[in-house]
Design an enzyme around this catalytic site. Sequence first.
Site, PDB file in Angstrom:
ATOM      1  N   GLU A   1       3.986  -5.759   7.343  1.00 44.41           N
ATOM      2  CA  GLU A   1       3.294  -4.681   8.041  1.00 44.41           C
ATOM      3  C   GLU A   1       3.723  -4.483   9.493  1.00 44.41           C
ATOM      4  O   GLU A   1       3.861  -3.319   9.930  1.00 44.41           O
ATOM      5  CB  GLU A   1       1.776  -4.895   7.968  1.00 44.41           C
ATOM      6  CG  GLU A   1       1.149  -4.598   6.622  1.00 44.41           C
ATOM      7  CD  GLU A   1       1.120  -5.788   5.681  1.00 44.41           C
ATOM      8  OE1 GLU A   1       0.361  -5.761   4.698  1.00 44.41           O
ATOM      9  OE2 GLU A   1       1.872  -6.780   5.934  1.00 44.41           O
TER      10      GLU A   1
ATOM     11  N   GLY B   1      -0.129  -4.809   1.040  1.00 46.98           N
ATOM     12  CA  GLY B   1      -1.413  -4.756   0.366  1.00 46.98           C
ATOM     13  C   GLY B   1      -1.390  -5.406  -0.998  1.00 46.98           C
ATOM     14  O   GLY B   1      -2.411  -5.934  -1.460  1.00 46.98           O
TER      15      GLY B   1
ATOM     16  N   GLU C   1      -1.979  -8.995  -0.361  1.00 51.71           N
ATOM     17  CA  GLU C   1      -3.380  -9.204   0.019  1.00 51.71           C
ATOM     18  C   GLU C   1      -4.306  -9.132  -1.189  1.00 51.71           C
ATOM     19  O   GLU C   1      -5.308  -9.853  -1.266  1.00 51.71           O
ATOM     20  CB  GLU C   1      -3.781  -8.181   1.079  1.00 51.71           C
ATOM     21  CG  GLU C   1      -3.078  -8.436   2.409  1.00 51.71           C
ATOM     22  CD  GLU C   1      -3.418  -7.410   3.463  1.00 51.71           C
ATOM     23  OE1 GLU C   1      -3.924  -7.796   4.529  1.00 51.71           O
ATOM     24  OE2 GLU C   1      -3.156  -6.203   3.222  1.00 51.71           O
TER      25      GLU C   1
ATOM     26  N   ALA D   1       0.858  -1.183   0.000  1.00 52.39           N
ATOM     27  CA  ALA D   1       0.000   0.000   0.000  1.00 52.39           C
ATOM     28  C   ALA D   1       0.893   1.232   0.000  1.00 52.39           C
ATOM     29  O   ALA D   1       2.088   1.169   0.317  1.00 52.39           O
ATOM     30  CB  ALA D   1      -0.912  -0.007   1.226  1.00 52.39           C
TER      31      ALA D   1
END
Length: 245
Positions: free
Chosen positions: A129, A106, A109, A63
């Site tokens: 993370e 992200g 994911e 992300a």
Amino acid sequence: MTGSTLTVEELDDRVVVTLRRPEARNAINAAMVRELHEVCTVLEERPRLLLLTGGDGVFAAGADIGELRERGRDQALQGINSRLFDRIARLPMPTVAAVDGYALGGGAELAYACDIRLASPAAVFGNPEPGLGILAAAGACWRLRDLLGASVAKQVLLAGRRLDADDAMRLGLVAEVVPTDDLLKRAHALLDRMARSGPLALRLTKLVTDAPGGHPVTDDLAQAILFESSDKSVRMDAFLAGGRS
């Protein structure tokens, strides 16, 4: 449909989405989230197969950290990324992620949310993370456990283990490791094979497979719908005619 962070190609039986933020290694930012939601709207209104990949030798390196740095409790409770990835996971027709290079945070994911993953030899999956003082809150904490089991999931999520293409193949995270130059060709071949199946049968098979807990009644109801479909009659008649010839 092509936007500032995506290239989108719409075909009769599939939509091909390429993540394109080369300056940020395809990091997922608010604009990309918004544009992927637009893709989901199109696929919900006219269900088709989805191929998701990344440009410039990277799937998505995470992300956007600059945006994450500014998010607080209220944004976390909105589930900005998790709502998108859940929506992708629930798309009516099967989804395939073709992963070349990094799929981290992200980005990983997003790949986990797809039904099937193919990888190049350069693919790397990981969820770093906790090193940034947060958790993988867009599905990895439970989706990765479902895909690989609790032990491997904890190695990735707690100990920072990264899975290279060979690890991902051996553990079942990816269906196949394909030379980089052949990755998209092989992904399209997989989608071609899916496209030869009955579209309603594919939709209901995905729905039943993803249903929590599973139940024979669910299978029966889905089969009852398919048994009454014209597509079933046409396909079985063709099979029987071929068998007689």
